[in-house]
Motif scaffolding. Structure first.
Motif, PDB file in Angstrom:
ATOM      1  N   GLY A   9       0.886  -0.533  -0.551  1.00  0.00           N
ATOM      2  CA  GLY A   9       0.239   0.321   0.209  1.00  0.00           C
ATOM      3  C   GLY A   9       1.406   1.683  -0.051  1.00  0.00           C
ATOM      4  O   GLY A   9       0.156   2.490   0.772  1.00  0.00           O
ATOM      5  N   LEU A  10       1.409   1.509  -0.330  1.00  0.00           N
ATOM      6  CA  LEU A  10       2.750   2.150  -0.532  1.00  0.00           C
ATOM      7  C   LEU A  10       2.158   3.372  -2.051  1.00  0.00           C
ATOM      8  O   LEU A  10       2.448   2.875  -2.714  1.00  0.00           O
ATOM      9  CB  LEU A  10       3.987   2.054  -1.145  1.00  0.00           C
ATOM     10  CG  LEU A  10       5.215   2.878  -0.761  1.00  0.00           C
ATOM     11  CD1 LEU A  10       5.420   2.535   1.177  1.00  0.00           C
ATOM     12  CD2 LEU A  10       7.133   2.111  -1.515  1.00  0.00           C
ATOM     13  N   THR A  11       2.516   4.653  -0.584  1.00  0.00           N
ATOM     14  CA  THR A  11       1.884   5.984  -1.300  1.00  0.00           C
ATOM     15  C   THR A  11       2.807   7.191  -1.140  1.00  0.00           C
ATOM     16  O   THR A  11       2.893   7.173  -0.406  1.00  0.00           O
ATOM     17  CB  THR A  11       0.151   6.305  -1.152  1.00  0.00           C
ATOM     18  OG1 THR A  11      -0.298   5.066  -1.720  1.00  0.00           O
ATOM     19  CG2 THR A  11       0.148   7.806  -2.043  1.00  0.00           C
ATOM     20  N   CYS A  12       3.079   8.184  -2.766  1.00  0.00           N
ATOM     21  CA  CYS A  12       3.991   8.925  -2.298  1.00  0.00           C
ATOM     22  C   CYS A  12       3.858   9.823  -3.111  1.00  0.00           C
ATOM     23  O   CYS A  12       3.677   9.781  -4.553  1.00  0.00           O
ATOM     24  CB  CYS A  12       5.059   7.966  -2.541  1.00  0.00           C
ATOM     25  SG  CYS A  12       7.612   9.183  -2.393  1.00  0.00           S
ATOM     26  N   VAL A  23       1.431   1.008  -3.731  1.00  0.00           N
ATOM     27  CA  VAL A  23       1.784  -0.172  -4.566  1.00  0.00           C
ATOM     28  C   VAL A  23       2.193  -1.151  -3.881  1.00  0.00           C
ATOM     29  O   VAL A  23       2.762  -1.135  -2.283  1.00  0.00           O
ATOM     30  CB  VAL A  23       3.477   0.605  -5.399  1.00  0.00           C
ATOM     31  CG1 VAL A  23       4.068  -0.538  -5.474  1.00  0.00           C
ATOM     32  CG2 VAL A  23       3.504   1.250  -6.048  1.00  0.00           C
ATOM     33  N   ASP A  24       1.518  -2.565  -4.092  1.00  0.00           N
ATOM     34  CA  ASP A  24       2.077  -3.817  -3.448  1.00  0.00           C
ATOM     35  C   ASP A  24       3.414  -4.745  -4.277  1.00  0.00           C
ATOM     36  O   ASP A  24       3.419  -4.680  -5.072  1.00  0.00           O
ATOM     37  CB  ASP A  24       0.869  -4.343  -3.409  1.00  0.00           C
ATOM     38  CG  ASP A  24      -0.052  -3.935  -2.491  1.00  0.00           C
ATOM     39  OD1 ASP A  24       0.469  -3.440  -1.281  1.00  0.00           O
ATOM     40  OD2 ASP A  24      -1.365  -3.598  -2.912  1.00  0.00           O
ATOM     41  N   PRO A  56       6.886   7.265   2.822  1.00  0.00           N
ATOM     42  CA  PRO A  56       6.039   7.627   1.869  1.00  0.00           C
ATOM     43  C   PRO A  56       4.989   7.929   2.852  1.00  0.00           C
ATOM     44  O   PRO A  56       5.404   7.883   3.958  1.00  0.00           O
ATOM     45  CB  PRO A  56       6.333   6.086   2.474  1.00  0.00           C
ATOM     46  CG  PRO A  56       7.039   5.283   3.082  1.00  0.00           C
ATOM     47  CD  PRO A  56       7.623   6.115   2.911  1.00  0.00           C
ATOM     48  N   GLU A  57       4.373   7.973   2.412  1.00  0.00           N
ATOM     49  CA  GLU A  57       2.916   9.415   2.930  1.00  0.00           C
ATOM     50  C   GLU A  57       2.410   8.411   3.673  1.00  0.00           C
ATOM     51  O   GLU A  57       1.969   8.483   4.937  1.00  0.00           O
ATOM     52  CB  GLU A  57       2.023   9.481   1.778  1.00  0.00           C
ATOM     53  CG  GLU A  57       1.219  10.723   2.457  1.00  0.00           C
ATOM     54  CD  GLU A  57       1.007  11.529   0.781  1.00  0.00           C
ATOM     55  OE1 GLU A  57      -0.157  11.506   0.854  1.00  0.00           O
ATOM     56  OE2 GLU A  57       2.351  12.042   0.791  1.00  0.00           O
ATOM     57  N   ARG A  62       8.921  -3.535   4.548  1.00  0.00           N
ATOM     58  CA  ARG A  62       9.549  -4.032   5.479  1.00  0.00           C
ATOM     59  C   ARG A  62      10.492  -4.757   4.710  1.00  0.00           C
ATOM     60  O   ARG A  62      11.020  -5.833   3.863  1.00  0.00           O
ATOM     61  CB  ARG A  62       8.153  -5.616   5.672  1.00  0.00           C
ATOM     62  CG  ARG A  62       7.644  -5.398   6.631  1.00  0.00           C
ATOM     63  CD  ARG A  62       6.409  -6.522   6.938  1.00  0.00           C
ATOM     64  NE  ARG A  62       5.736  -5.555   7.636  1.00  0.00           N
ATOM     65  CZ  ARG A  62       5.632  -5.885   9.159  1.00  0.00           C
ATOM     66  NH1 ARG A  62       6.388  -6.435   9.866  1.00  0.00           N
ATOM     67  NH2 ARG A  62       4.975  -5.045  10.650  1.00  0.00           N
ATOM     68  N   LEU A  63      11.850  -5.255   5.365  1.00  0.00           N
ATOM     69  CA  LEU A  63      12.951  -5.820   4.774  1.00  0.00           C
ATOM     70  C   LEU A  63      13.278  -7.039   5.851  1.00  0.00           C
ATOM     71  O   LEU A  63      13.444  -6.632   6.649  1.00  0.00           O
ATOM     72  CB  LEU A  63      13.952  -4.404   5.088  1.00  0.00           C
ATOM     73  CG  LEU A  63      15.218  -4.706   4.436  1.00  0.00           C
ATOM     74  CD1 LEU A  63      15.530  -4.985   3.135  1.00  0.00           C
ATOM     75  CD2 LEU A  63      16.641  -4.120   5.504  1.00  0.00           C
TER      76      LEU A  63
END
Lengths: 250, 296
Positions: A9-12, A23-24, A56-57, A62-63
């Motif tokens: 769920g990455l939003t920038c 983005v997943d 990211p917003e 996760r690493l």
């Protein structure tokens, strides 16, 4: 075992522009993922978020199971992430050798700020010179980087990634501006020295380079992931062809 | 050696501490117009320790160094978030703050029947440890030179280790430095503490040579000169700022050939060098060439 990298769920956003839109993306250990998409689709932004250059917003990164979204880039680097840049980024006031050694500073014991034992110094030196030798650059160890060609600068960046010995590698258009022969040579070097035992995300416009190194490809378009799967399937997909080559070319 | 030579050499050495201090920060990519503040802190701190508290000289100087390093680190802690011009202004503001504070700072104690200690704008007299110990000026010059050699030795050690390389990496490209795992802010705070300590050592030695210090001596022009020395002499080696001092104090001031025009000539020299060699005479490239030549 946790995935090497798990983006959810990455939003920038930058001003009014949404660079990444929910983005997943997941990357298994030892997997190399090709990331393609038109210019401005958010590929480099994704790398910038994963490496900590941008926060990211919303969303999580996760690493190896550990949340790293929003951590400063030096922390993320010491957790085992190293990258190259679209335009090779080297230190112009240091020699080629010192540029390579730069990748070791953060990983060395604190006492070495002041004192590095002779034996440790020699070991490090031999190891770094052997990395340069992989690219035939050992003779230029004491030159300034402005004596290197574009190809050699990219090789220096890759040697620097190797020197850092990371678990996750992020390559941003490593073959841009190279001839076909140089691209082939680079692909072979990356395959033999960089990828074994590591996970990688490789951004590249040259599809042959990507397919030579990555079994899996993800496609970004306008900040969204529009495809993700086996390289042959993804490249055959119509949505990808349309976003990449424009409507009407197929 | 006659008195004049000793005094010129002492001046060159004392300004070298200040110049090296500004140079350390230049290496780390920060421009400081305020290193004179740490010179002042070292002078006052060590002066109070030996003259008021009657501490032995070495302990007093160590106290001055510690004070300069501590304050240098503390000021840098919030200031490293700033960069370029903003950092420069912050250092300038802090130095003026120190000078203004010293102008009103009074700390007088009775020492053997005489009121001793800083007296605001009237200055701080009777920092007499060196004279009471019967040290002739020539011998004290050796003490100063020994301390300068110590600083050069420390920088050489840090260059052989990883510290100076980290400063240079952070100084040239902080973003790349962070991507390689280097903590940019912490590295710059360490640089500021080191620079503060070096300037304070110079100040401590100066106070005991002059026996009298006053806030007006630590004006902005002192800091601007300190910065210019590194820029002229070169940022590639610790001898760069010392070369800058030699050119200014050794040639322009001491030879008196330029008499009243010294500042004009010095200013012109800075401008010319910055155009021809933006990182000074002994810049990084020059030093790598020297290193390559030595390897042959």
């Amino acid at each position: 075992m946790a995935a090497a990298l798990e983006v959810a769920g990455l939003t920038c956003r930058f001003g009014g522009v949404t660079a990444l839109d929910r983005v997943d993306l997941a990357l298994a250990r030892g997997e190399a993922l090709g990331l393609i998409g038109p210019n401005g689709s958010g590929k480099t932004s994704l790398l910038n978020v994963v490496s900590g250059h941008h926060a990211p917003e919303t969303g999580s990164v996760r690493l190896g199971g550990r949340e790293i979204a929003g951590l400063p880039s030096d922390r993320i680097a010491t957790l085992g992430v190293a990258r190259t840049f679209q335009t090779p980024r080297v230190l112009t006031r240091l020699t080629v050798f010192e540029n390579l050694r730069a990748a070791r500073h953060a990983r060395a014991p604190g006492i070495e700020m002041l004192w590095q034992a002779r034996a440790a110094r020699r070991r490090e030196r031999e190891r770094l010179l052997s990395l340069l030798a992989l690219f035939g650059l050992e003779g230029k160890a004491h030159d300034m980087p402005d004596a290197l060609t574009l190809m050699e600068l990219r090789e220096l960046e890759i040697a620097r990634v190797l020197a850092a010995d990371p678990a996750l590698i992020l390559l941003d258009e490593p073959a841009a501006g190279m001839t076909e022969a140089e691209t082939d040579r680079l692909a072979r070097t990356v395959a033999t020295h960089l990828l074994p035992g590591r996970s990688a995300i490789i951004i590249e416009h040259k599809v042959t380079f990507v397919t030579a190194l990555c079994k899996r490809i993800a496609v970004l378009d306008a900040g969204r992931k529009i495809a993700d799967g086996r390289a042959t399937d993804v490249l055959a997909g119509s949505a990808v062809r349309q976003s990449y080559f424009g409507a009407g070319t197929c | 050696m006659d008195g004049f030579t000793i005094s010129v050499l002492s001046n060159i050495a004392l300004f070298s501490f200040l110049a090296i201090s500004a140079w350390v920060l230049l290496i780390a990519g920060e421009i400081s117009f305020g290193q004179q503040a740490y010179f002042a802190l070292g002078a006052y701190g060590a002066g109070i320790a030996t003259a008021v508290w009657q501490w032995p000289f070495a302990l007093g100087v160590a106290f001055g160094i510690g004070l300069g390093a501590l304050v240098g680190g503390l000021v840098a802690w919030p200031a490293v978030r700033l960069s370029g011009l903003h950092y420069a202004i912050a250092t300038l503001a802090f130095a003026e703050l120190v000078r203004a504070t010293l102008n009103v700072f009074t700390y007088r104690r009775d020492v053997g029947g005489v009121a001793t200690g800083p007296d605001g704008a009237n200055g701080f007299r009777d920092i007499r440890w060196v004279y009471e110990a019967g040290l002739p000026p020539g011998a004290y010059l050796l003490v100063i030179a020994g301390c300068l050699a110590g600083v050069i030795g420390l920088v050489a050690l840090l260059t052989r280790g990883r510290f100076m390389a980290r400063l240079r990496i952070v100084g040239e490209d902080p973003i790349l430095a962070a991507m390689m795992g280097l903590p940019v802010a912490r590295t710059r705070i360490a640089a500021a503490a080191l620079a503060g300590g070096i300037a304070a050592l110079g100040g401590a030695l100066y106070a005991h040579l002059a026996t009298y210090v006053e806030p007006a001596q630590f004006s902005v022009m002192t800091g601007v000169h300190a910065l210019a020395y590194g820029l002229i002499g070169g940022l590639g080696t610790v001898f760069g700022p010392i070369l800058g001092v030699l050119i200014d104090i050794g040639l322009l001031e001491s030879l008196r050939i330029f008499a009243g025009y010294r500042m004009v000539v010095f200013g012109g020299l800075v401008a010319v060098v910055l155009i021809l060699r933006p990182r000074g005479v002994l810049d990084e490239r020059m030093m790598h060439r020297v290193a390559a030549w030595l390897r042959r």
